[in-house]
Every structure is written in C-alpha cells, then in structure tokens.
Design a protein around this motif. Structure first.
Motif, PDB file in Angstrom:
ATOM      1  N   GLU A  11       0.826  -1.350  -0.111  1.00 47.54           N
ATOM      2  CA  GLU A  11      -0.020   0.019  -0.253  1.00 47.54           C
ATOM      3  C   GLU A  11       0.901   1.266   0.060  1.00 47.54           C
ATOM      4  OE1 GLU A  11      -3.660   1.963   2.559  1.00 47.54           O
ATOM      5  OE2 GLU A  11      -3.407  -0.246   2.595  1.00 47.54           O
ATOM      6  N   THR A  12       0.411   2.206  -0.900  1.00 46.14           N
ATOM      7  CA  THR A  12       1.463   3.521  -0.948  1.00 46.14           C
ATOM      8  C   THR A  12       0.354   4.497  -0.658  1.00 46.14           C
ATOM      9  OG1 THR A  12       0.996   3.174  -3.179  1.00 46.14           O
ATOM     10  CG2 THR A  12       3.036   2.603  -2.373  1.00 46.14           C
ATOM     11  N   ALA A  13       1.042   5.775  -0.165  1.00 45.62           N
ATOM     12  CA  ALA A  13       0.266   6.728   0.239  1.00 45.62           C
ATOM     13  C   ALA A  13      -0.073   7.869  -0.633  1.00 45.62           C
ATOM     14  CB  ALA A  13       0.907   7.622   1.129  1.00 45.62           C
ATOM     15  N   HIS A  18       2.532   5.127  -5.781  1.00 47.25           N
ATOM     16  CA  HIS A  18       1.996   4.140  -6.418  1.00 47.25           C
ATOM     17  C   HIS A  18       2.541   3.889  -7.780  1.00 47.25           C
ATOM     18  CE1 HIS A  18      -1.432   1.737  -8.208  1.00 47.25           C
ATOM     19  NE2 HIS A  18      -1.257   0.932  -7.153  1.00 47.25           N
ATOM     20  N   ALA A  19       2.625   4.795  -8.496  1.00 49.35           N
ATOM     21  CA  ALA A  19       3.261   4.434  -9.933  1.00 49.35           C
ATOM     22  C   ALA A  19       4.671   4.298  -9.690  1.00 49.35           C
ATOM     23  CB  ALA A  19       3.043   5.700 -10.684  1.00 49.35           C
ATOM     24  N   ILE A 192      -4.429  -1.409  -8.259  1.00 47.66           N
ATOM     25  CA  ILE A 192      -5.724  -0.757  -8.083  1.00 47.66           C
ATOM     26  C   ILE A 192      -5.632   0.493  -7.225  1.00 47.66           C
ATOM     27  CG2 ILE A 192      -7.211  -2.907  -8.346  1.00 47.66           C
ATOM     28  CD1 ILE A 192      -7.499  -2.752  -5.319  1.00 47.66           C
ATOM     29  N   SER A 193      -6.610   1.350  -7.406  1.00 45.91           N
ATOM     30  CA  SER A 193      -6.685   2.652  -6.470  1.00 45.91           C
ATOM     31  C   SER A 193      -8.265   3.047  -6.199  1.00 45.91           C
ATOM     32  CB  SER A 193      -6.111   3.754  -7.242  1.00 45.91           C
ATOM     33  OG  SER A 193      -4.652   3.668  -7.661  1.00 45.91           O
ATOM     34  N   PRO A 228      -4.981   4.465  -1.736  1.00 44.02           N
ATOM     35  CA  PRO A 228      -6.278   4.828  -1.528  1.00 44.02           C
ATOM     36  C   PRO A 228      -6.813   5.765  -2.330  1.00 44.02           C
ATOM     37  CG  PRO A 228      -4.867   4.447   0.595  1.00 44.02           C
ATOM     38  CD  PRO A 228      -3.805   4.296  -0.691  1.00 44.02           C
ATOM     39  N   ASP A 229      -6.075   6.738  -2.884  1.00 42.83           N
ATOM     40  CA  ASP A 229      -6.171   7.582  -3.546  1.00 42.83           C
ATOM     41  C   ASP A 229      -5.832   7.565  -4.986  1.00 42.83           C
ATOM     42  OD1 ASP A 229      -7.038   9.384  -1.214  1.00 42.83           O
ATOM     43  OD2 ASP A 229      -4.695   9.996  -1.101  1.00 42.83           O
ATOM     44  N   GLN A 230      -7.174   8.010  -6.028  1.00 41.84           N
ATOM     45  CA  GLN A 230      -7.039   7.851  -7.515  1.00 41.84           C
ATOM     46  C   GLN A 230      -6.297   9.110  -8.047  1.00 41.84           C
ATOM     47  OE1 GLN A 230     -11.370   7.025  -7.839  1.00 41.84           O
ATOM     48  NE2 GLN A 230     -10.518   5.278  -9.236  1.00 41.84           N
TER      49      GLN A 230
END
Length: 231
Positions: A11-13, A18-19, A192-193, A228-230
């Motif tokens: 999980e990334t913030a 994330h990328a 996924i996001s 968690p954030d898109q």
C-alpha cells in the motif's frame, strides 16, 4: 483473508508513490529474469490508470532490447485509434518502446483469427515473467468479463488457448490473454486505486470467478499494489 491465501499487499500513500513503486517492482523483476535467462517476458494492461506507471517504468535503465512485451488485453482496433492499448503503450513507453521486442494482439484479420495468431506467437513466450493486471468495478480483469459464456474456462490455468476473442459489456470486440498465459507468470501483480475498487476486491474473495473474474487470481503468487487515492 488475502494473507491466508499467500497474497502480498503493498500500500502506498499517493498516486505518484504508487506508480513509482510499481515501476520499481516490475523493473526489478525484469532485471532478475534478464540475469537468469538473458531475456524477460512482460504483459501489461492498458487503460488510463497505468499511464503514470508506464512513464515511470520507461525511466528505468534496463537491457530493453532483450525484453519481450505484449498486452494483457486489447480492443479490436488498429493502433492509430484513440482507444487502442497498443497506442497507449507506444506513447507512454516512448523512450524505450522501439528497443523492445513487441508482440501485438491486434492483427486486423478478425478477432477470432487474431486470437489464434497471437496465441501461436505467445506459445514461445511461456511462462511469462511479469504480468500487471488491472480490475474494473464489475470485477473484470484483462478482457475477461462477468457472465461471458466461456469465462470460467478462459480463467483456468489449463485453458486451451493463450489468447481469446471476447466481448466487453458494451459488446465491443476484445482480445485477451487467458488464464493459461496469465497464471503462468512468475510475478503476478494487480494494481488498483480508490475505495470503490478496494470494496470490489474484498467482495471478490467471496464470489465465484464466473461472476467476478478477478477472484480467479486472488491467491499466491499475486502481489496487490494499492493506493487509497485515485490519480
């Protein structure tokens, strides 16, 4: 429950992290394959979500000439069309794309014939080294959609074909790798996001793959990269 199935969770913030994290994971896996066998075989997803990841991956220093690249799935359109996943990869992997060994899914004959042609070419690529999957809000992954007549068969590791012609929910023709190709990968990643997709993923743990195709992949060696954030 994911841990009980041997599924790794990363999980990334932020979308940027994330990328970058996903790109680092893929690049490291490709380096490992290159060091072990002198080549690496990679299947990537299209759509809007992977764009920052693709741009980050293209910045990594690799022996790209020895990397074989294909798509997890493709719309049955030529690469000059806006909705083409091949066009997306060519644009966002532009710094390295011409150095790669590229295997398209779309050939322009017919969906069924293109699936046969791509499957024959990809037979020499088995097993894959890395597959990066995405997931829709209906639980589909690749172009394996809920309710398709043959989706249960196509999701199996022993599916007869490596590539199949399918129809999306709007009845548009698609080409997709099947479970035979996707389950073969040594590293299987799902990116996924957002809260909505998290809830779909949680629900998939209790659903049959025919109704929620991503359920067929929720086991080791899958590694889920979640933000968690898109973007």
């Amino acid at each position: 429950m994911l841990r009980e199935r041997g599924v790794a969770w990363v999980e990334t913030a932020s979308p940027a992290a994330h990328a970058q994290g996903l790109a680092e994971t893929v690049a490291a896996a490709l380096r490992e394959a290159l060091a072990s066998r002198g080549e690496a075989r990679l299947a990537l997803s299209g759509g809007r979500s992977p764009i920052p990841f693709l741009q980050a991956l293209a910045c990594h220093v690799l022996d790209w000439e020895q990397v074989k690249l294909t798509l997890v799935d493709e719309r049955w359109v030529s690469s000059d069309q806006p909705e083409s996943n091949e066009r997306l990869l060519r644009r966002h992997l532009q710094p390295v794309f011409d150095r790669l060994h590229w295997q398209p899914l779309y050939q322009g004959a017919s969906p069924a014939q293109d699936a046969v042609t791509a499957g024959a070419a990809l037979l020499k690529w088995q097993p894959l080294d890395v597959v990066v999957l995405g997931m829709g809000l209906d639980g589909h992954t690749a172009s394996l959609f809920p309710g398709q007549p043959q989706v249960s068969q196509w999701l199996q590791p022993g599916a007869g074909a490596l590539c199949a012609a399918t129809l999306a929910a709007d009845a548009s023709p698609r080409l997709t790798l099947t479970g035979r190709a996707l389950h073969s990968a040594r590293r299987q990643l799902l990116a996924i996001s957002g809260e909505q997709k998290l809830q779909v993923l949680i629900g998939a743990l209790e659903r049959a793959p025919a109704d929620c195709p991503i359920a067929a992949f929720l086991r080791a060696p899958l590694e889920i990269h979640y933000c968690p954030d898109q973007a």
